[in-house]
Design a protein around this motif. Structure first.
Motif, PDB file in Angstrom:
ATOM      1  N   LYS A 233       0.746  -1.322   0.272  1.00  0.00           N
ATOM      2  CA  LYS A 233       0.063  -0.178  -0.013  1.00  0.00           C
ATOM      3  C   LYS A 233       0.980   1.237   0.066  1.00  0.00           C
ATOM      4  CE  LYS A 233      -4.561  -1.561   1.718  1.00  0.00           C
ATOM      5  NZ  LYS A 233      -4.885  -2.073   0.145  1.00  0.00           N
TER       6      LYS A 233
ATOM      7  N   TRP B 272       1.039   6.098  -0.529  1.00  0.00           N
ATOM      8  CA  TRP B 272      -0.035   7.033  -1.507  1.00  0.00           C
ATOM      9  C   TRP B 272       0.710   7.528  -2.684  1.00  0.00           C
ATOM     10  CZ3 TRP B 272      -4.634   9.065   0.968  1.00  0.00           C
ATOM     11  CH2 TRP B 272      -4.914   8.528   2.000  1.00  0.00           C
TER      12      TRP B 272
ATOM     13  N   LEU C 147      -4.508   6.454  -2.067  1.00  0.00           N
ATOM     14  CA  LEU C 147      -3.602   5.226  -1.484  1.00  0.00           C
ATOM     15  C   LEU C 147      -4.225   4.010  -2.520  1.00  0.00           C
ATOM     16  CD1 LEU C 147      -2.510   3.448   0.778  1.00  0.00           C
ATOM     17  CD2 LEU C 147      -4.850   3.408   1.731  1.00  0.00           C
ATOM     18  N   ARG C 148      -3.065   3.751  -3.304  1.00  0.00           N
ATOM     19  CA  ARG C 148      -3.333   2.779  -4.244  1.00  0.00           C
ATOM     20  C   ARG C 148      -2.493   1.397  -3.631  1.00  0.00           C
ATOM     21  NH1 ARG C 148      -5.765   4.387  -8.002  1.00  0.00           N
ATOM     22  NH2 ARG C 148      -5.051   6.477  -8.833  1.00  0.00           N
ATOM     23  N   ASP C 149      -2.782   0.310  -4.471  1.00  0.00           N
ATOM     24  CA  ASP C 149      -2.081  -1.037  -4.321  1.00  0.00           C
ATOM     25  C   ASP C 149      -0.884  -0.993  -5.427  1.00  0.00           C
ATOM     26  OD1 ASP C 149      -2.700  -2.562  -2.478  1.00  0.00           O
ATOM     27  OD2 ASP C 149      -4.546  -2.830  -3.075  1.00  0.00           O
TER      28      ASP C 149
ATOM     29  N   GLU D 187       4.576   1.239   2.495  1.00  0.00           N
ATOM     30  CA  GLU D 187       4.759   0.108   3.598  1.00  0.00           C
ATOM     31  C   GLU D 187       5.963   0.066   3.223  1.00  0.00           C
ATOM     32  OE1 GLU D 187       1.332  -3.230   4.357  1.00  0.00           O
ATOM     33  OE2 GLU D 187       0.960  -2.456   2.187  1.00  0.00           O
TER      34      GLU D 187
ATOM     35  N   ASP E 187      -3.368   5.803   7.147  1.00  0.00           N
ATOM     36  CA  ASP E 187      -4.871   6.098   6.511  1.00  0.00           C
ATOM     37  C   ASP E 187      -4.741   7.761   5.736  1.00  0.00           C
ATOM     38  OD1 ASP E 187      -5.320   3.890   5.625  1.00  0.00           O
ATOM     39  OD2 ASP E 187      -6.643   3.419   7.157  1.00  0.00           O
TER      40      ASP E 187
ATOM     41  N   ARG F 155       2.864   4.295  11.045  1.00  0.00           N
ATOM     42  CA  ARG F 155       2.049   2.689  10.242  1.00  0.00           C
ATOM     43  C   ARG F 155       2.068   1.573  11.394  1.00  0.00           C
ATOM     44  NH1 ARG F 155       3.854  -0.980   6.801  1.00  0.00           N
ATOM     45  NH2 ARG F 155       1.579  -0.965   6.684  1.00  0.00           N
TER      46      ARG F 155
END
Ligand SMILES: [Zn+2]
Ligand SMILES: [Zn+2]
Length: 337
Positions: free
Chosen positions: A3, A5, A20-22, A126, A315, A337
């Motif tokens: 994950k 941003w 927020l993306r994978d 992450e 988030d 995190r």
């Protein structure tokens, strides 16, 4: 996958442009570390990246350049860190090592430098990667969250103090002005006070910035454009506001240096020559060398510096940057995190 941003196109942060993306986890090179991010400080430079005051270098980009995390993999050429060791990744991501600036020990001015969270992906994710040679060991006495703001706000403040041209012996009794009192200012005052300086703080926001300056031992605190009661031996402007330059020059004693700490500043209005006459000097700070960072972290641990942080969950990166833009953070903001 991880994950992260990401910013596609710069826009006002009030529109929440980070998504927020994978995304694929970063690919580590032989000289790099792969780091699981535990904290990432937010910095005004992130705002300049997100809002387009700095030109786009990478799109989409993951901003964030005050990264604290643990090494979970290292490239084949890396020595000296080890799995699970704690590292800091800062703004200066990599330099060429070959240009005239690098060779002269002025790598902060490298023509080919890469920057974390601007020209390479940063820490609102992450995982992050960075060349091991540019990663910092973080002194044990700092928690991850406390350490994050040291990595840009702290190092840049340290370099600003260095560029005032006051040597370590000259600090006792010196009068330092600080204009703008966010993340960098609140660390810089702690360094300057421990060296024996009197600190005069000009900043807006009575509740947060001015109150924190008082708490941290400022000799005098006034509004952004207020004139301190004494002439300053040297001053640093951390606020990205060019209109403060003539104001700060007016407060500066003869022979004093005014250091501009930001990567971006609004236009500086023209001013009368008398404000700079008397061998006053104005200079900017561009990035930092690794030596600055290492020296600063040692001094910060010795004092010790106590960073005042406001944490935001992973988030809430957009909300954190909105809070920074609107002066709603006391001390430094950190994403955890
Ligand atoms: Zn270079
Ligand atoms: Zn920064």
């Amino acid at each position: 996958m991880m994950k992260a941003w990401t910013l596609k196109t710069p826009e006002s942060v009030d529109t929440r442009p980070l998504l927020l993306r994978d995304v694929p986890a970063p690919d580590m090179r032989d000289d790099e570390l792969l780091v699981r991010v535990s904290a990432c400080g937010i910095c005004r430079t992130d705002l300049h990246v997100v809002e387009g005051e700095l030109p786009v270098r990478l799109s989409p980009v993951i901003p964030g350049h005050q990264i604290v995390g643990r090494v979970i993999a290292e490239g084949s050429q890396v020595a000296g860190f080890g799995l699970n060791s704690r590292v800091g990744i800062a703004w200066l991501n990599r330099t060429c090592g070959k240009c005239e600036f690098c060779i002269a020990g002025r790598e902060n001015l490298c023509e080919q430098a890469l920057f974390t969270g601007w020209s390479v992906n940063g820490g609102y994710a992450e995982y992050a990667i960075a060349p091991a040679a540019f990663a910092y060991r973080i002194p044990d006495r700092f928690e991850d969250v406390q350490a994050a703001p040291l990595l840009c706000a702290g190092i840049i403040g340290y370099r600003c103090l260095r560029l005032t041209r006051l040597s370590l012996n000259d600090w006792r009794g010196a009068r330092l002005g600080i204009y703008g009192f966010g993340a960098a200012g609140h660390i810089c005052i702690q360094l300057a006070r421990s060296r024996g300086a009197e600190v005069y703080v000009c900043t807006r926001d009575r509740e947060r910035h001015q109150a924190l300056a008082h708490d941290l031992g400022a000799t005098w605190v006034g509004d952004a454009a207020e004139e301190p009661p004494v002439k300053l031996d040297t001053a640093i402007i951390f606020a990205p506001a060019g209109e403060l330059v003539p104001i700060a020059l007016k407060a500066l004693a003869k022979g004093g240096t005014l250091v501009l700490g930001g990567i971006h500043m609004s236009p500086i209005p023209s001013f009368d020559y008398s404000l700079i006459y008397g061998e006053r000097m104005v200079r900017s700070v561009a990035n930092n060398t690794r030596a600055d960072g290492q020296e600063f972290l040692l001094e910060a641990a010795r004092i010790p510096v106590h960073t005042h942080v406001q944490t935001f969950p992973f988030d809430h990166v957009n909300e954190a940057l909105i809070a920074l833009k609107h002066d709603a953070i006391r001390g430094a903001g950190v994403i955890v995190r």
